[in-house]
Scaffold this motif. Sequence first.
Motif, short mmCIF file in Angstrom:
data_model
loop_
_atom_site.label_atom_id
_atom_site.label_comp_id
_atom_site.label_asym_id
_atom_site.label_seq_id
_atom_site.Cartn_x
_atom_site.Cartn_y
_atom_site.Cartn_z
N ILE A 296 -28.56 53.28 -23.27
CA ILE A 296 -28.68 52.52 -24.71
C ILE A 296 -27.63 52.69 -25.54
O ILE A 296 -27.08 51.51 -25.98
N GLY A 297 -26.61 53.71 -25.74
CA GLY A 297 -25.64 53.75 -26.44
C GLY A 297 -24.56 52.96 -25.88
O GLY A 297 -23.75 52.05 -26.62
N THR A 298 -24.39 52.78 -24.51
CA THR A 298 -23.39 51.94 -23.87
C THR A 298 -23.74 50.48 -23.93
O THR A 298 -22.73 49.83 -24.36
N LEU A 299 -24.83 50.25 -23.99
CA LEU A 299 -25.33 48.84 -24.28
C LEU A 299 -25.11 48.45 -25.60
O LEU A 299 -24.51 47.28 -25.65
N ASN A 301 -22.76 49.75 -27.59
CA ASN A 301 -21.10 49.52 -27.71
C ASN A 301 -20.62 48.36 -27.02
O ASN A 301 -19.79 47.71 -27.80
N GLY A 302 -21.16 48.17 -26.05
CA GLY A 302 -20.58 46.92 -25.19
C GLY A 302 -20.99 45.84 -25.59
O GLY A 302 -19.87 44.82 -25.90
N LEU A 303 -22.05 45.57 -26.10
CA LEU A 303 -22.41 44.20 -26.84
C LEU A 303 -21.66 44.03 -28.10
O LEU A 303 -21.25 42.73 -28.38
N VAL A 304 -21.37 45.05 -28.91
CA VAL A 304 -20.57 44.97 -30.10
C VAL A 304 -19.09 44.56 -29.71
O VAL A 304 -18.32 43.47 -30.46
N LEU A 305 -18.67 45.18 -28.86
CA LEU A 305 -17.17 44.82 -28.37
C LEU A 305 -17.14 43.49 -27.82
O LEU A 305 -15.85 42.71 -28.00
N GLY A 307 -18.77 40.97 -29.17
CA GLY A 307 -19.00 40.13 -30.37
C GLY A 307 -20.44 39.46 -30.35
O GLY A 307 -20.58 38.45 -30.93
N VAL A 308 -21.37 40.08 -29.68
CA VAL A 308 -22.64 39.49 -29.80
C VAL A 308 -23.40 39.74 -30.90
O VAL A 308 -23.27 40.90 -31.47
N SER A 309 -24.05 38.83 -31.43
CA SER A 309 -24.64 38.85 -32.60
C SER A 309 -25.64 39.95 -32.86
O SER A 309 -26.50 40.19 -31.47
N SER A 310 -26.23 40.37 -33.91
CA SER A 310 -27.02 41.48 -33.97
C SER A 310 -28.46 41.16 -33.33
O SER A 310 -28.95 41.95 -33.00
N ILE A 316 -31.38 41.44 -26.00
CA ILE A 316 -30.87 41.69 -24.75
C ILE A 316 -31.36 43.12 -24.35
O ILE A 316 -31.71 43.25 -23.40
N LYS A 317 -31.18 44.06 -25.56
CA LYS A 317 -31.57 45.39 -25.41
C LYS A 317 -33.17 45.53 -25.05
O LYS A 317 -33.46 46.24 -24.11
N GLY A 318 -33.92 44.81 -25.77
CA GLY A 318 -35.38 45.08 -25.67
C GLY A 318 -35.57 44.25 -24.04
O GLY A 318 -36.35 45.09 -23.34
N ALA A 319 -34.84 43.23 -23.70
CA ALA A 319 -35.04 42.66 -22.44
C ALA A 319 -34.90 43.53 -21.27
O ALA A 319 -35.37 43.87 -20.18
N ILE A 320 -33.65 44.24 -21.38
CA ILE A 320 -32.99 45.17 -20.53
C ILE A 320 -34.15 46.25 -20.15
O ILE A 320 -33.97 46.81 -19.26
#
Length: 330
Positions: A296-299, A301-305, A307-310, A316-320
């Motif tokens: 969860i933390g890696t997901l 962090n990676g999405l922030v890097l 530039g994916v919107s909040s 994405i996190k919920g789907a994964i």
Amino acid sequence: MTELTAPNVVASSTRSDRRRKILQNLLRGERPYMLYIAFVILLVVFSLSSPWFLSVDNFLNIGRQTTLVSIIAVGMTFIIIARQIDLSVASTLALSGMAAALAMSQINNSWIVGAVAGLGTGALVGLLNGILTTQLSIPSFLVTLGSLSMARGLAMMVTNTKPVIITNETYFAIFGEGTFLGIPVPIAWTLAAMTIGILLLHYNVFGRRIYAVGGNPTAALYSGINTKRITTAAFVLTGTLAGLAALVLSARSHAARPDVVQGMELDVIAAVILGGCSLFGGRGYILGTLFGSLIIGTLNNGLVLLGVSSPMQLVIKGAIIVAAVAFTKR
């Protein structure tokens, strides 16, 4: 000659059986194998997508970001294995942080008093959850749903929704900003919580009783296990760890706020379930919970890097998370 080679033949056959079993588990989508594969896939995808992802500083950042979830998830592992749930952990954290800050402000600015107040408040909320669940036979979902609101409300009432500033430098060093053997203190506290969780769950009679209570409560009761006491102890442990997470957060923030980490209980539960715990009880392990939290933390962090919107990050996190659970066996 045959006698000399027989042990080698047996060892080779054993290794072959192990490889065959691992392959079968992978094909069936069983955890923990799919959990490890998912973690590796995330690392590969984000490392190819962002040049900053594989830096040491970024991995330390992931460790700090997952500290709160990982610490509380240790206790939640015991709760879920025991066939219960605790929705109040985020509110318990907020209330414990306020208790620690207020205690320090009122009693000589002592970090020891603050630590005892924070841990004690968390343990008290856990004790109340456990007693109401076991003694009144109320489902833990309903009990902790109620304590979620009550603990958050109390955290807001004690200072009229205002934050409490913390000024104790020793408190900051011990719980938030210092290092231990070169490891940032928040990560060190995570490792300590994980170590205690592993010892209790996998190398102690308490852990065996937790598995028994979650696997078959009736059989556990007839075998002489005090199921109510064991379940209550699991709630107390979880509340205490929520108090520890409160100390870490308030030390990093130099203040305690009543509105922090709202909704974090969902990340905690998701980490435990991703780590291999069954919501039906009787199954789970601490190392899996750590990997679930890191995923969860890696997901995040990676999405922030990238530039994916909040809002899209939430989607994405919920789907994964849903996909990860769907492709693994109960």
